[in-house]
Design a protein around this motif. Structure first.
Motif, mmCIF file in Angstrom:
data_model
loop_
_atom_site.group_PDB
_atom_site.id
_atom_site.type_symbol
_atom_site.label_atom_id
_atom_site.label_comp_id
_atom_site.label_asym_id
_atom_site.label_seq_id
_atom_site.Cartn_x
_atom_site.Cartn_y
_atom_site.Cartn_z
ATOM 1 N N UNK A 191 -73.721 -33.705 14.337
ATOM 2 C CA UNK A 191 -72.300 -33.575 14.706
ATOM 3 C C UNK A 191 -71.506 -32.883 13.591
ATOM 4 N N UNK A 192 -71.820 -33.215 12.331
ATOM 5 C CA UNK A 192 -71.107 -32.604 11.202
ATOM 6 C C UNK A 192 -71.407 -31.113 11.142
ATOM 7 N N UNK A 193 -72.689 -30.772 11.286
ATOM 8 C CA UNK A 193 -73.066 -29.351 11.264
ATOM 9 C C UNK A 193 -72.393 -28.605 12.414
ATOM 10 N N UNK A 194 -72.417 -29.212 13.593
ATOM 11 C CA UNK A 194 -71.803 -28.575 14.768
ATOM 12 C C UNK A 194 -70.311 -28.359 14.554
ATOM 13 N N UNK A 195 -69.643 -29.361 13.971
ATOM 14 C CA UNK A 195 -68.196 -29.224 13.750
ATOM 15 C C UNK A 195 -67.916 -28.093 12.753
ATOM 16 N N UNK A 196 -68.649 -28.069 11.650
ATOM 17 C CA UNK A 196 -68.407 -27.042 10.621
ATOM 18 C C UNK A 196 -68.588 -25.644 11.221
ATOM 19 N N UNK A 197 -69.686 -25.478 11.960
ATOM 20 C CA UNK A 197 -69.936 -24.149 12.543
ATOM 21 C C UNK A 197 -68.849 -23.783 13.548
ATOM 22 N N UNK A 198 -68.329 -24.792 14.253
ATOM 23 C CA UNK A 198 -67.290 -24.501 15.255
ATOM 24 C C UNK A 198 -65.994 -24.007 14.612
ATOM 25 N N UNK A 199 -65.815 -24.292 13.300
ATOM 26 C CA UNK A 199 -64.599 -23.808 12.618
ATOM 27 C C UNK A 199 -64.770 -22.375 12.119
ATOM 28 N N UNK A 200 -66.017 -21.866 12.157
ATOM 29 C CA UNK A 200 -66.261 -20.521 11.634
ATOM 30 C C UNK A 200 -66.689 -20.522 10.176
ATOM 31 N N UNK A 201 -66.745 -21.696 9.562
ATOM 32 C CA UNK A 201 -67.216 -21.785 8.170
ATOM 33 C C UNK A 201 -68.632 -22.352 8.180
ATOM 34 N N UNK A 202 -69.276 -22.387 6.981
ATOM 35 C CA UNK A 202 -70.647 -22.911 7.014
ATOM 36 C C UNK A 202 -71.098 -23.578 5.715
ATOM 37 N N UNK A 203 -70.175 -23.929 4.819
ATOM 38 C CA UNK A 203 -70.604 -24.509 3.542
ATOM 39 C C UNK A 203 -70.359 -26.016 3.501
ATOM 40 N N UNK A 204 -71.361 -26.736 3.001
ATOM 41 C CA UNK A 204 -71.249 -28.198 2.877
ATOM 42 C C UNK A 204 -71.868 -28.651 1.558
ATOM 43 N N UNK A 205 -71.151 -29.536 0.899
ATOM 44 C CA UNK A 205 -71.648 -30.141 -0.345
ATOM 45 C C UNK A 205 -71.847 -31.637 -0.062
ATOM 46 N N UNK A 206 -73.100 -32.110 -0.194
ATOM 47 C CA UNK A 206 -73.380 -33.530 0.013
ATOM 48 C C UNK A 206 -73.215 -34.261 -1.316
ATOM 49 N N UNK A 207 -72.435 -35.331 -1.311
ATOM 50 C CA UNK A 207 -72.247 -36.121 -2.533
ATOM 51 C C UNK A 207 -72.774 -37.533 -2.305
ATOM 52 N N UNK A 208 -73.909 -37.900 -2.893
ATOM 53 C CA UNK A 208 -74.421 -39.264 -2.707
ATOM 54 C C UNK A 208 -73.438 -40.270 -3.317
ATOM 55 N N UNK A 209 -73.051 -41.256 -2.524
ATOM 56 C CA UNK A 209 -72.089 -42.266 -2.996
ATOM 57 C C UNK A 209 -72.778 -43.239 -3.959
ATOM 58 N N UNK A 210 -72.042 -43.680 -4.963
ATOM 59 C CA UNK A 210 -72.576 -44.634 -5.943
ATOM 60 C C UNK A 210 -71.598 -45.799 -6.080
ATOM 61 N N UNK A 211 -71.991 -46.772 -6.868
ATOM 62 C CA UNK A 211 -71.126 -47.948 -7.065
ATOM 63 C C UNK A 211 -70.363 -47.877 -8.391
#
Ligand code: SF4
Ligand code: SF4
Length: 315
Positions: free
Chosen positions: A247-267
Motif C-alpha cells: 500500500x505504501x509503495x502504491x501510494x508513493x507511485x500514485x503521487x508521481x514520486x518514488x523515493x523512500x527512506x526506511x528508518x528502523x524504530x528504536x527505544x
C-alpha cells in the motif's frame, strides 16, 4: 500566543554534524510542538508547543526548593514519605516565563525544555556552523513538527535560502496545507513521513488518522519542485506487513514520486519520557534484524520504489 505576532519561535535543541537528515553535513534545528502522538517518538520533549520543565527524578533530593519558588503553585508533592514524587501542572507551566523552579533547584534535577529565539538570533547561531557543512550541507528543520510554527519556519528558511544555505525539513505531514505552503519557495528538500497507509492503523500508532497527511503528500508531490523523500519509521509487527508495504509503495507511485527512506524504530528516546512527564506506551519489541530490513528494502525495490535503508542514504 498568536505566533504571527512573534518574530521568532520556540525550539528545544540545535545539533550540528548530522549526516542522516539531508545531503552532506547538516545542522538540525528542533522546533517545539507536534500534532501527533507517535508511540515511538524519540523526542517527547518536542511534543508540547511551549517550553516546559524537564524533571529528572533520580537527581531529586525532595528538599522542595522548587515547590517553594514556583509563583504559580504548579508543583505538588505526591506519594508517601518512602516514595515521594513531584507532580507538575503542565498547563500552568506552559504559561510560565520565569522558570523560578529551575533556578531554585541546586541538584540539576530540573532543566528548562525549550526556549524562545528570534529568527535573526537563530540565523546568527546556525551560520557559525557553515564552515562544517561543505559543499552539500546546510540546515534541516525537525522537531516536533516544524510547520506547527509556520511563520517562524518560513522566515528562517527564507533567511537561510537567501544566504545560499541548503534547506530541508522533516515533517509528519499532519498539518494544514496553509501552514506548509509559505515555506515551499525556500525549501530544497522535504522528508515526509508515511507511518501507515491504513487510516485505523495510523490512528492506533499516532492518535490521528492519515487523511490530511495523504492529501498533503499528494499536493506536495505535485507542487513542490525540490526533492521529496518519503519516510517510513518501521516498527516490527505494527507497520511492516507486506500489505502495508504494498500500500505504501502504491501510494508513493500514485503521487508521481518514488523515493523512500526506511528508518528502523528504536527505544532510545524512552528515557526522556519521564523528564517530560509523558507515559511511554510503545510495547517492547526486538529491533528488526538487518536481513529482514534488506528483505523489506528489496520488496520495495521490486515494487518500483527507490528505497534507502536507515542512515545508508546516498545523499
Ligand atoms: S515552570 Fe514555572 S510554573 Fe512550572 S513549576 Fe517551574 S516556576 Fe512553576
Ligand atoms: S529543588 Fe530540585 S532537588 Fe529539590 S525538590 Fe525540586 S527538583 Fe528536587
Amino acid at each position: 500566543m498568536d505566533q504571527s505576532k512573534l518574530n521568532g519561535g520556540y525550539i528545544f535543541d540545535i545539533q550540528g554534524f548530522s549526516v542522516h537528515d539531508g545531503p552532506g553535513c547538516r545542522t538540525l534545528i528542533f522546533l517545539k510542538g507536534c500534532p501527533l502522538r507517535c508511540l515511538w517518538c524519540s523526542n517527547p520533549e518536542g511534543i508540547r508547543p511551549f517550553p516546559e520543565p524537564l524533571y529528572k527524578e533520580t537527581k531529586c533530593l525532595f528538599d522542595l526548593y522548587c515547590l517553594q519558588a514556583c509563583p504559580h503553585k504548579a508543583i505538588t508533592l505526591i506519594g508517601d514519605k518512602d516514595t515521594p514524587r513531584l507532580q507538575f501542572d503542565r498547563e500552568k507551566c506552559s504559561r510560565c516565563v520565569t522558570y523560578d523552579c529551575v533556578s531554585a533547584c541546586l541538584t540539576g534535577a530540573l532543566a528548562k525544555g525549550g526556549y524562545y529565539i528570534t529568527t535573526e538570533d537563530l540565523y546568527d547561531r546556525i551560520k557559525r556552523d557553515r564552515q562544517y557543512w561543505g559543499e552539500k550541507g546546510g540546515i534541516t528543520l525537525t522537531g516536533g513538527e516544524p510547520f506547527a510554527q509556520p511563520e517562524f519556519a518560513s522566515a528562517l528558511l527564507k533567511r537561510c535560502y537567501e544566504a545560499f544555505i541548503h534547506t530541508a525539513v522533516e515533517t509528519c505531514g499532519d498539518i494544514p496545507w496553509k501552514n506548509i505552503e509559505p515555506s515551499l519557495p525556500w525549501l530544497e528538500w522535504i522528508f515526509f513521513d508515511l507511518k501507515h497507509i491504513d487510516a485505523a492503523s495510523h490512528k492506533e500508532l499516532t492518535s490521528s488518522t492519515n487523511s490530511l497527511i495523504l492529501e498533503n503528500a499528494r499536493q506536495l508531490a505535485g507542487k513542490f519542485e525540490g526533492r521529496l523523500v518519503f519516510r517510513l519509521p518501521l516498527v516490527p509487527g505494527l507497520n511492516d506487513s507486506d500489505e502495508n508495504i504494498r500500500a505504501t509503495a502504491g501510494f508513493i507511485l500514485s503521487t508521481g514520486r518514488n523515493e523512500l527512506n526506511i528508518l528502523p524504530v528504536h527505544h532510545l528516546g524512552r528515557e526522556k519520557y519521564q523528564l517530560a512527564g509523558i507515559v511511554y506506551k510503545l510495547p517492547g519489541f526486538e529491533m528488526t534484524p538487518r536481513e529482514k530490513l534488506v528483505e523489506i528494502q528489496n520488496r520495495f525495490t521490486s515494487l518500483g520504489i527507490t528505497c534507502y535503508l536507515g542512515s545508508e542514504t546516498p545523499f
